[in-house]
Design a protein around this motif. Structure first.
Motif, PDB file in Angstrom:
ATOM      1  N   MET A 121       0.867  -1.109   0.055  1.00  8.02           N
ATOM      2  CA  MET A 121       0.051   0.146  -0.063  1.00  8.02           C
ATOM      3  C   MET A 121       0.825   1.238  -0.163  1.00  8.02           C
ATOM      4  N   ALA A 122       0.344   2.348  -0.396  1.00  4.50           N
ATOM      5  CA  ALA A 122       1.051   3.509  -0.463  1.00  4.50           C
ATOM      6  C   ALA A 122       0.234   4.353   0.735  1.00  4.50           C
ATOM      7  N   ARG A 123       1.062   5.582   0.719  1.00  3.84           N
ATOM      8  CA  ARG A 123       0.648   6.608   1.819  1.00  3.84           C
ATOM      9  C   ARG A 123      -0.608   7.408   1.424  1.00  3.84           C
ATOM     10  N   ILE A 124      -1.287   7.889   2.488  1.00  2.00           N
ATOM     11  CA  ILE A 124      -2.164   8.770   2.166  1.00  2.00           C
ATOM     12  C   ILE A 124      -1.891  10.242   2.935  1.00  2.00           C
ATOM     13  N   LEU A 125      -1.855  11.359   1.983  1.00  6.29           N
ATOM     14  CA  LEU A 125      -1.338  12.520   2.604  1.00  6.29           C
ATOM     15  C   LEU A 125      -2.623  13.490   2.767  1.00  6.29           C
ATOM     16  N   SER A 126      -2.520  14.453   3.855  1.00  5.14           N
ATOM     17  CA  SER A 126      -3.274  15.265   4.241  1.00  5.14           C
ATOM     18  C   SER A 126      -2.962  16.790   4.300  1.00  5.14           C
ATOM     19  N   ILE A 127      -3.667  17.519   3.807  1.00  4.28           N
ATOM     20  CA  ILE A 127      -3.347  18.964   3.836  1.00  4.28           C
ATOM     21  C   ILE A 127      -4.489  19.592   4.714  1.00  4.28           C
ATOM     22  N   ASP A 128      -4.066  20.319   5.642  1.00  3.27           N
ATOM     23  CA  ASP A 128      -4.899  21.542   6.263  1.00  3.27           C
ATOM     24  C   ASP A 128      -4.273  22.560   5.433  1.00  3.27           C
ATOM     25  N   TYR A 129      -5.240  23.180   4.690  1.00  2.00           N
ATOM     26  CA  TYR A 129      -4.896  24.292   3.622  1.00  2.00           C
ATOM     27  C   TYR A 129      -5.131  25.782   4.258  1.00  2.00           C
ATOM     28  N   GLY A 130      -4.443  26.485   4.256  1.00  2.00           N
ATOM     29  CA  GLY A 130      -4.563  28.050   4.620  1.00  2.00           C
ATOM     30  C   GLY A 130      -3.942  28.943   3.691  1.00  2.00           C
ATOM     31  N   ARG A 131      -4.143  30.203   3.773  1.00  2.00           N
ATOM     32  CA  ARG A 131      -4.098  31.123   3.041  1.00  2.00           C
ATOM     33  C   ARG A 131      -2.447  31.457   2.998  1.00  2.00           C
ATOM     34  N   LYS A 132      -1.836  31.225   4.272  1.00  2.00           N
ATOM     35  CA  LYS A 132      -0.389  31.758   4.262  1.00  2.00           C
ATOM     36  C   LYS A 132       0.600  30.352   4.443  1.00  2.00           C
ATOM     37  N   ARG A 133      -0.097  29.273   5.065  1.00  2.00           N
ATOM     38  CA  ARG A 133       0.692  28.161   5.221  1.00  2.00           C
ATOM     39  C   ARG A 133      -0.121  26.962   5.348  1.00  2.00           C
ATOM     40  N   CYS A 134       0.452  25.761   5.188  1.00  2.42           N
ATOM     41  CA  CYS A 134      -0.542  24.675   5.193  1.00  2.42           C
ATOM     42  C   CYS A 134       0.137  23.438   5.966  1.00  2.42           C
ATOM     43  N   GLY A 135      -0.540  22.951   6.915  1.00  2.00           N
ATOM     44  CA  GLY A 135      -0.181  21.514   7.698  1.00  2.00           C
ATOM     45  C   GLY A 135      -0.272  20.380   6.684  1.00  2.00           C
ATOM     46  N   LEU A 136       0.773  19.613   6.986  1.00  2.00           N
ATOM     47  CA  LEU A 136       0.732  18.309   6.298  1.00  2.00           C
ATOM     48  C   LEU A 136       0.870  17.123   7.253  1.00  2.00           C
ATOM     49  N   ALA A 137       0.119  16.183   7.071  1.00  2.00           N
ATOM     50  CA  ALA A 137       0.296  14.901   7.682  1.00  2.00           C
ATOM     51  C   ALA A 137       0.287  13.762   6.867  1.00  2.00           C
ATOM     52  N   VAL A 138       0.762  12.642   7.254  1.00  2.00           N
ATOM     53  CA  VAL A 138       0.628  11.379   6.122  1.00  2.00           C
ATOM     54  C   VAL A 138       0.454   9.979   7.000  1.00  2.00           C
ATOM     55  N   SER A 139       0.040   9.250   6.305  1.00  2.00           N
ATOM     56  CA  SER A 139      -0.294   7.705   7.038  1.00  2.00           C
ATOM     57  C   SER A 139       1.062   6.852   6.539  1.00  2.00           C
ATOM     58  N   ASP A 140       0.948   5.943   7.514  1.00  2.00           N
ATOM     59  CA  ASP A 140       2.336   5.102   7.407  1.00  2.00           C
ATOM     60  C   ASP A 140       1.760   4.215   6.228  1.00  2.00           C
ATOM     61  N   PRO A 141       2.694   3.264   5.411  1.00  2.00           N
ATOM     62  CA  PRO A 141       2.329   2.718   4.231  1.00  2.00           C
ATOM     63  C   PRO A 141       1.101   1.675   4.227  1.00  2.00           C
ATOM     64  N   LEU A 142       0.726   0.986   5.642  1.00  2.00           N
ATOM     65  CA  LEU A 142      -0.395   0.447   5.879  1.00  2.00           C
ATOM     66  C   LEU A 142      -1.811   1.327   5.875  1.00  2.00           C
ATOM     67  N   GLN A 143      -1.460   2.547   6.114  1.00  2.00           N
ATOM     68  CA  GLN A 143      -2.652   3.310   6.273  1.00  2.00           C
ATOM     69  C   GLN A 143      -3.434   3.220   7.579  1.00  2.00           C
ATOM     70  N   LEU A 144      -2.564   3.021   8.587  1.00  2.00           N
ATOM     71  CA  LEU A 144      -3.125   2.595   9.844  1.00  2.00           C
ATOM     72  C   LEU A 144      -3.025   4.000  10.955  1.00  2.00           C
ATOM     73  N   ILE A 145      -2.046   4.468  10.651  1.00  3.65           N
ATOM     74  CA  ILE A 145      -1.626   5.534  11.701  1.00  3.65           C
ATOM     75  C   ILE A 145      -1.157   6.929  11.033  1.00  3.65           C
ATOM     76  N   ALA A 146      -1.641   7.971  11.576  1.00  2.00           N
ATOM     77  CA  ALA A 146      -1.545   9.309  10.918  1.00  2.00           C
ATOM     78  C   ALA A 146      -0.578  10.020  11.687  1.00  2.00           C
ATOM     79  N   GLY A 147       0.495  10.550  11.087  1.00  4.47           N
ATOM     80  CA  GLY A 147       1.365  11.325  11.770  1.00  4.47           C
ATOM     81  C   GLY A 147       1.863  12.696  11.052  1.00  4.47           C
TER      82      GLY A 147
END
Length: 141
Positions: free
Chosen positions: A1-27
């Motif tokens: 499996m591949a990762r899932i990437l998450s974006i908290d999109y903002g006007r000035k900056r964006c927070g990013l998080a990613v899952s582990d390859p098994l898509q069980l844990i977000a960090g």
């Protein structure tokens, strides 16, 4: 499996998080200036396999789009042109900043650390991703 990437999109900056390859844990992954986001993610995707992107859908408490909603939609349209092979999904992000502050407080972080907006954005992206993965797991049943 591949990762899932998450974006908290903002006007000035964006927070990013990613899952582990098994898509069980977000960090948490990083906080990036919005102007540099697409290039930063393209660089990241050269090193890591990303199956999907989840971007926070900014809504008001009553469900109406917030002021940032239009910017997120523009980014999503741009994403689909730049990276058509990687699907992007908008996911409700209501109250994630409040939850991020709560998690930081519960985690015992100092007041000064909790005021770091970049860290709040990264934690918010992590919460969006955790919620999305939980939703995805529950809808498979």
């Amino acid at each position: 499996m591949a990762r899932i990437l998450s974006i908290d999109y903002g006007r000035k900056r964006c927070g990013l998080a990613v899952s582990d390859p098994l898509q069980l844990i977000a960090g948490g992954l990083a906080t990036v200036a919005t102007a540099e986001l697409a290039a930063w993610i393209a660089n990241y995707m050269q090193r890591e396999q990303v199956e999907q992107v989840v971007i926070g859908d900014p809504r008001q408490p009553n469900g109406a789009p917030s002021e940032n909603h239009h910017r997120v939609e523009q980014f999503v349209a741009r994403w689909r042109k730049l990276f058509p092979q990687v699907p992007i999904v908008m996911y409700d992000e209501r109250f994630t900043s409040v939850l991020a502050h709560r998690a930081m407080l519960d985690g015992g972080l100092s007041k000064k650390t909790r005021q770091d907006k970049a860290l709040v954005d990264e934690v918010s992206a992590t919460i969006i991703l955790q919620d999305y993965m939980r939703y995805k797991a529950n809808t498979r049943l």
